[in-house]
Scaffold this motif. Sequence first.
Motif, PDB file in Angstrom:
ATOM      1  N   PRO A 396       0.814  -1.231   0.000  1.00 45.24           N
ATOM      2  CA  PRO A 396       0.000   0.000   0.000  1.00 45.24           C
ATOM      3  C   PRO A 396       0.845   1.278   0.000  1.00 45.24           C
ATOM      4  O   PRO A 396       0.342   2.347  -0.332  1.00 45.24           O
ATOM      5  CB  PRO A 396      -0.817  -0.106   1.302  1.00 45.24           C
ATOM      6  N   ALA A 397       2.137   1.174   0.367  1.00 45.40           N
ATOM      7  CA  ALA A 397       2.980   2.374   0.330  1.00 45.40           C
ATOM      8  C   ALA A 397       3.295   2.756  -1.127  1.00 45.40           C
ATOM      9  O   ALA A 397       3.640   3.899  -1.414  1.00 45.40           O
ATOM     10  CB  ALA A 397       4.282   2.114   1.086  1.00 45.40           C
ATOM     11  N   LEU A 398       3.149   1.805  -2.046  1.00 42.18           N
ATOM     12  CA  LEU A 398       3.464   2.094  -3.457  1.00 42.18           C
ATOM     13  C   LEU A 398       2.224   2.209  -4.333  1.00 42.18           C
ATOM     14  O   LEU A 398       2.233   2.875  -5.362  1.00 42.18           O
ATOM     15  CB  LEU A 398       4.364   0.981  -4.025  1.00 42.18           C
ATOM     16  N   TYR A 399       1.146   1.498  -3.963  1.00 41.09           N
ATOM     17  CA  TYR A 399      -0.070   1.489  -4.789  1.00 41.09           C
ATOM     18  C   TYR A 399      -1.290   1.769  -3.910  1.00 41.09           C
ATOM     19  O   TYR A 399      -1.457   1.112  -2.877  1.00 41.09           O
ATOM     20  CB  TYR A 399      -0.256   0.121  -5.462  1.00 41.09           C
ATOM     21  N   ASP A 400      -2.132   2.719  -4.348  1.00 46.69           N
ATOM     22  CA  ASP A 400      -3.386   2.963  -3.620  1.00 46.69           C
ATOM     23  C   ASP A 400      -4.244   1.732  -3.755  1.00 46.69           C
ATOM     24  O   ASP A 400      -4.351   1.181  -4.872  1.00 46.69           O
ATOM     25  CB  ASP A 400      -4.174   4.105  -4.299  1.00 46.69           C
ATOM     26  N   PRO A 402      -4.066  -1.481  -3.057  1.00 46.14           N
ATOM     27  CA  PRO A 402      -3.291  -2.413  -3.887  1.00 46.14           C
ATOM     28  C   PRO A 402      -4.001  -3.727  -4.219  1.00 46.14           C
ATOM     29  O   PRO A 402      -3.656  -4.370  -5.207  1.00 46.14           O
ATOM     30  CB  PRO A 402      -2.034  -2.685  -3.037  1.00 46.14           C
ATOM     31  N   LEU A 403      -5.002  -4.122  -3.410  1.00 47.87           N
ATOM     32  CA  LEU A 403      -5.635  -5.419  -3.684  1.00 47.87           C
ATOM     33  C   LEU A 403      -6.773  -5.296  -4.695  1.00 47.87           C
ATOM     34  O   LEU A 403      -7.466  -6.262  -4.992  1.00 47.87           O
ATOM     35  CB  LEU A 403      -6.141  -6.061  -2.388  1.00 47.87           C
ATOM     36  N   GLN A 404      -6.961  -4.094  -5.198  1.00 47.91           N
ATOM     37  CA  GLN A 404      -8.043  -3.857  -6.166  1.00 47.91           C
ATOM     38  C   GLN A 404      -7.496  -3.873  -7.600  1.00 47.91           C
ATOM     39  O   GLN A 404      -6.443  -3.280  -7.871  1.00 47.91           O
ATOM     40  CB  GLN A 404      -8.665  -2.500  -5.869  1.00 47.91           C
ATOM     41  N   PHE A 405      -8.222  -4.524  -8.504  1.00 50.69           N
ATOM     42  CA  PHE A 405      -7.841  -4.527  -9.926  1.00 50.69           C
ATOM     43  C   PHE A 405      -8.267  -3.183 -10.516  1.00 50.69           C
ATOM     44  O   PHE A 405      -9.454  -2.896 -10.616  1.00 50.69           O
ATOM     45  CB  PHE A 405      -8.565  -5.680 -10.632  1.00 50.69           C
ATOM     46  N   ASN A 406      -7.291  -2.369 -10.867  1.00 49.36           N
ATOM     47  CA  ASN A 406      -7.617  -1.032 -11.335  1.00 49.36           C
ATOM     48  C   ASN A 406      -6.644  -0.597 -12.440  1.00 49.36           C
ATOM     49  O   ASN A 406      -5.665   0.107 -12.183  1.00 49.36           O
ATOM     50  CB  ASN A 406      -7.571  -0.062 -10.139  1.00 49.36           C
TER      51      ASN A 406
END
Length: 483
Positions: A396-400, A402-406
């Motif tokens: 989560p520090a790198l991707y908002d 993160p567990l969501q396909f976006n």
Amino acid sequence: MAEFDNLVAIVVVLLGLLTVLYMVIKLKYPICNSSRKTKMNLPPGNMGWPFLGQTVEYLKPHLATTPGRFMEENCSRHGKIFRSHLFGHPTVVSADPELNKFILQNEGRLFECSYPSTIGGILGKWSMLVLVGEMHKHMRSIALNFMSNSMLRSRLLDDIEMQTLLTLKSWEKMEQPLSVQSETKKFTFNLMAKQILSFNSGEPETDDLMKEYFTFMKGVISAPINFPGTSYRRALKSRSKILEGVKKIMEERKKRVDIHYDDLLSNVMKDGRLSTEQILDLILNILFAGHETSAVALTLCLYFLLKFPLVIDSLRSEHLDIARRKQQQEPKDLRLNWDDYKRMEFTHNVINETLRLGNVVRFVHRKALRDVNFKGYDIPAGWKVLPVFAAVHLDPALYDNPLQFNPQRWQKMEPSTYFTPFGGGPRLCSGLELAKLEMAVFLHHLVLNYRWEMSEADRALAFPFVEFEKGFPITLTAIRQTN
Ligand code: HEM
């Protein structure tokens, strides 16, 4: 007296056992040398059970779209760099993007590729995953040549499109539901068999090779126990059969110099620098590296897309634009070309997002060649090092979120050097452009002509090889575009 003799014998045996135990510990844990130990600042962590370490916990199957409990618990307890004992060795595990990058970029200098020895047993001692130094460079240059950009444009693009159309037609005719996981494996296998050996899909020799190959693959991902009846034993047998088959083809080709083949086998035979044994391992390895990973990536992509109909709509609209443009062009040529591929911008975001969330290759195996200090921690020479890409891609520090396909996230950000679905440094995947091309072309024809629905709930698990519990069964329906 006899009792005393027995006592002496027991003491001698015990001393012997203790000596052996001590030697083993010294060999396995070179860090136990006390003067070194006091000087070193090892990452925090837990070495688990004596000898067994924590391999079982590390390999425990978990949802492919999560880093897994082992990584989550250790990272929250010890931080992104921690020590453990995995695959029979003291190991530094890294979920730290900077350390992962440092490891990959320092291949051959501070770190070296170091897969468990059982990989060499099944993939062969000339496997690119086993080779290091000059021989690795040589094999790598052959693989890169085979999948060069000019090869992709001049030949592979057409072949991929043809194989895609054949595959989708066959899916349409199949009894529904069909398993995407098995069918994408056939798709990528047929593609590779054509490029490597000029085998055409649907022909008996291709189907025989595919059957043997799938048995072989089951062994690659199973526990390496060489007993009658195990997957590993069956895989070793299949390996021999496949290699025998390829050897025969080589002999026939040597006799029939009048027939010209434009495939990887003929190119390496003509090159003349590899021995027969090396050629056989290379062929098996490219088949292995080139088919399983891209098939899993494609399966994951179709799976993620199903949950986001709006993403399918955006994807379809991008491919409709390309198709319309081709209809209007003079002279008309409906086959996809390189310019069409370059126009698939949103498709590339979908591919990146699939690779980020799905993590087809979750980690790679390395070892430290000398003592290395990173962020204040010491990594002793000889220790294994495991850069875990999955943990970085889901950080989560790198991707908002993160567990969501976006896929849209890639419209705002460029893939950084911390995004490593294909590894990095001198061992960066040689087939990465081919893999992306396969996925993009397949998606083009799929979204333009079909709709798919999951016929039974399924999920992707990491074993650590990513596999769907039920093979991801879908029903496929042809659609007619109104343009
Ligand atoms: C989505 C699909 C793919 C993924 C995620 C993937 C991932 C990777 C990764 C992470 C590595 C690095 C291994 C390491 O550093 O230890 C690698 C190496 C390699 N891959 Fe791929 N790969 C894919 C598709 C392909 C394809 C289609 C081919 C083509 C035949 C291929 C051929 C290779 C080869 C030959 C290597 C060894 C490179 C070397 O050691 O120099 N890969 N791949």
